[in-house]
Design an enzyme around this catalytic site. Structure first.
Site, PDB file in Angstrom:
ATOM      1  CG  ASN A 208      -0.201  -0.117   2.499  1.00  0.00           C
ATOM      2  OD1 ASN A 208       0.604   0.746   2.835  1.00  0.00           O
ATOM      3  ND2 ASN A 208      -0.429  -1.199   3.246  1.00  0.00           N
ATOM      4  CE  LYS A 287       8.641 -11.744 -14.289  1.00  0.00           C
ATOM      5  NZ  LYS A 287       9.423 -11.099 -15.326  1.00  0.00           N
ATOM      6  CG  PHE A 320      -2.461   5.320  13.595  1.00  0.00           C
ATOM      7  CD1 PHE A 320      -1.685   5.085  14.726  1.00  0.00           C
ATOM      8  CD2 PHE A 320      -2.391   6.566  12.980  1.00  0.00           C
ATOM      9  CE1 PHE A 320      -0.868   6.071  15.237  1.00  0.00           C
ATOM     10  CE2 PHE A 320      -1.569   7.554  13.484  1.00  0.00           C
ATOM     11  CZ  PHE A 320      -0.800   7.318  14.605  1.00  0.00           C
ATOM     12  CE  LYS A 334     -10.595  -0.067  11.799  1.00  0.00           C
ATOM     13  NZ  LYS A 334      -9.855   0.607  10.722  1.00  0.00           N
ATOM     14  CE  LYS A 338      -8.173  -3.556  14.569  1.00  0.00           C
ATOM     15  NZ  LYS A 338      -7.086  -3.727  13.604  1.00  0.00           N
TER      16      LYS A 338
HETATM   17  O1  C5P Z   1      -8.660  -2.894  11.267  1.00  0.00           O
HETATM   18  P1  C5P Z   1      -7.661  -1.974  10.673  1.00  0.00           P
HETATM   19  O2  C5P Z   1      -6.612  -2.661   9.882  1.00  0.00           O
HETATM   20  O3  C5P Z   1      -8.237  -0.851   9.905  1.00  0.00           O
HETATM   21  O4  C5P Z   1      -6.984  -1.324  11.974  1.00  0.00           O
HETATM   22  C1  C5P Z   1      -5.917  -0.459  11.865  1.00  0.00           C
HETATM   23  C2  C5P Z   1      -5.028  -0.607  13.057  1.00  0.00           C
HETATM   24  O5  C5P Z   1      -4.760  -1.986  13.296  1.00  0.00           O
HETATM   25  C3  C5P Z   1      -3.672   0.021  12.869  1.00  0.00           C
HETATM   26  O6  C5P Z   1      -3.223   0.477  14.095  1.00  0.00           O
HETATM   27  C4  C5P Z   1      -2.850  -1.120  12.314  1.00  0.00           C
HETATM   28  O7  C5P Z   1      -1.454  -0.936  12.559  1.00  0.00           O
HETATM   29  C5  C5P Z   1      -3.401  -2.300  13.056  1.00  0.00           C
HETATM   30  N1  C5P Z   1      -3.391  -3.541  12.295  1.00  0.00           N
HETATM   31  C6  C5P Z   1      -2.754  -4.650  12.793  1.00  0.00           C
HETATM   32  N2  C5P Z   1      -2.734  -5.824  12.100  1.00  0.00           N
HETATM   33  C7  C5P Z   1      -3.380  -5.934  10.920  1.00  0.00           C
HETATM   34  C8  C5P Z   1      -4.064  -4.828  10.423  1.00  0.00           C
HETATM   35  C9  C5P Z   1      -4.047  -3.642  11.118  1.00  0.00           C
HETATM   36  O8  C5P Z   1      -2.154  -4.544  13.851  1.00  0.00           O
HETATM   37  N3  C5P Z   1      -3.339  -7.082  10.260  1.00  0.00           N
END
Ligand code: C5P
Length: 396
Positions: A208, A287, A320, A334, A338
């Site tokens: 990304n 590849k 974030f 979120k 989390k």
């Molecule tokens: O759920 P989402 O990916 O949008 O949440 C974003 C937050 O979760 C960020 O702080 C990101 O660093 C963390 N994240 C994570 N592991 C993932 C995806 C996101 O720790 N696989």
């Protein structure tokens, strides 16, 4: 960063004296006012005019100059300093200070100041390694004098070894730290930053637009405030912040392993990395050929933050959230899912926010229900705001 700080710089007689010019430029760019004083041998290497032109202030070279102000100048300089730096510091000046000798403007000002004194030695290896110099450095350190120790490398005298003046950035960082309240001293902070790369085949990957700027700014700010910082970073093109332990990773799974391993030791974990949510379920050994359009099956990556939330750690957790719609509601949801203390939400569609920019526009939600909306801020300034808010949760 150094707004309204007054940095008094004592320049001694060594070939590295010319590097002071660069240091002054960096300090001024950071908002500091610089005042230079020179020993008589320093003037053999660069001129007072060079330094006055760069600082915009007069440079003082002697105790008994005629065109001085009415005040007792070495005392007023000693008082005005937020930090007093000696750069380059010679074996001679270090020895004089340790012996309590104050026989010129530089050493008298050092003797008279109550400000932190930072000494950046530069000299021939044998002079640096001489037990007298080493003893002087050890004794001055014990008395609370700070040192930015020299690097190893090629020296102007032709020798190779320890004694080369530390990189200007390192001296600058040490000055910044001496000007910054150490409110995170003794705290361990883990920051994640950047994107992850999810391999498709040996050549290609999914990723990304994250550049790591926000996470690197947080890591640097925490280190400046005295924290012990570990930065787990995906692939970015930013230099490692000074004084931060950097662990480079590529994929989300590697990031997970690095984060989970160090998480139990942490007081604060800030996850600003843009972790890829999916990865190719199978990574091709060879590849993929272009004449055969591949179908890439995806599978879910581990949600690192969610896993941390379930680990019942003592650390404060900050996440974030970057969204393009329904920002507030999704961010709050979120935070709850989390198990976070705080979530920093930004909308990619707002001008000045998101990937790659030097600024961000965020709203921070905390688990006690408080909401703080910030205007457009430099990521460096925002880093400090986030840390200040997170610190409150550490002490609770
Ligand atoms: O759920 P989402 O990916 O949008 O949440 C974003 C937050 O979760 C960020 O702080 C990101 O660093 C963390 N994240 C994570 N592991 C993932 C995806 C996101 O720790 N696989």
């Amino acid at each position: 960063m150094l707004q309204e700080k007054q940095i008094v710089i004592g320049v001694c007689g060594g070939i590295a004296a010319y590097k002071v010019c660069d240091l002054v430029r960096m300090l001024k760019k950071a908002g500091a006012q610089c005042f230079c004083m020179m020993t008589s041998s320093a003037q053999e290497f660069i001129t007072p005019l060079t330094l006055s032109t760069l600082t915009g202030q007069k440079t003082v070279c002697g105790m008994f100059e005629q065109n001085k102000d009415w005040e007792v100048e070495h005392i007023s300089w000693a008082k005005r300093a937020d930090v007093l730096v000696l750069v380059p510091a010679t074996a001679n000046v270090i020895g004089k200070i340790n012996a309590g000798i104050a026989d010129d403007f530089v050493t008298t000002t050092v003797m008279a100041t109550k400000a932190p004194v930072l000494i950046a030695p530069a000299m021939n290896t044998n002079m640096f390694e001489n037990p007298i110099t080493q003893r002087n450095i050890a004794q001055l350190s014990e008395l609370g004098y700070h040192f930015t120790m020299p690097d190893e490398g090629f020296l102007a005298c032709g020798d190779t070894g320890r004694g080369r003046l530390a990189e200007t950035e390192r001296i600058f960082e040490d000055i910044v730290r001496l000007c910054t309240p150490q409110d995170l001293a003794g705290k361990s902070v883990l920051v994640t930053a950047g994107p992850t790369r999810e391999a498709v085949d040996p050549v290609r990957f999914l990723t990304n637009h994250s550049t790591g700027k926000m996470g690197y700014a947080i890591a640097r700010a925490a280190a400046r405030r005295g924290a012990e910082v570990t930065l787990v970073s995906g692939p970015v093109s930013l230099p490692a912040p000074y004084g931060v332990r950097v662990e480079q990773v590529e994929s989300a799974c590697q990031m997970r392993d690095a984060v989970i391993q160090s998480a139990p030791k942490m007081d604060l974990i800030i996850k600003s990395a843009a972790v890829a949510d999916f990865r190719p379920a199978h990574v091709a050994d060879q590849k993929l050929k272009k004449n055969q359009l591949p179908e890439i099956q995806l599978e879910k990556n581990p949600d690192i933050l969610q896993e941390l939330g379930q680990m019942k750690l003592s650390a404060v957790l900050v996440g974030f959230a970057m969204e393009t719609e329904d920002l507030e509601q999704r961010a709050k949801e979120k935070m709850e899912r989390k198990g976070l203390h705080m979530i920093v939400a930004n909308n990619l569609k707002v001008e000045g926010a998101g990937f790659g920019t030097d600024t961000n526009v965020v709203t921070v939600f905390s688990k006690d229900g408080s909401v703080k909306r910030f205007p457009k801020l430099e990521k460096t300034a925002l880093a400090d705001e986030i840390l200040t808010m997170a610190k409150e949760w550490i002490v609770r």
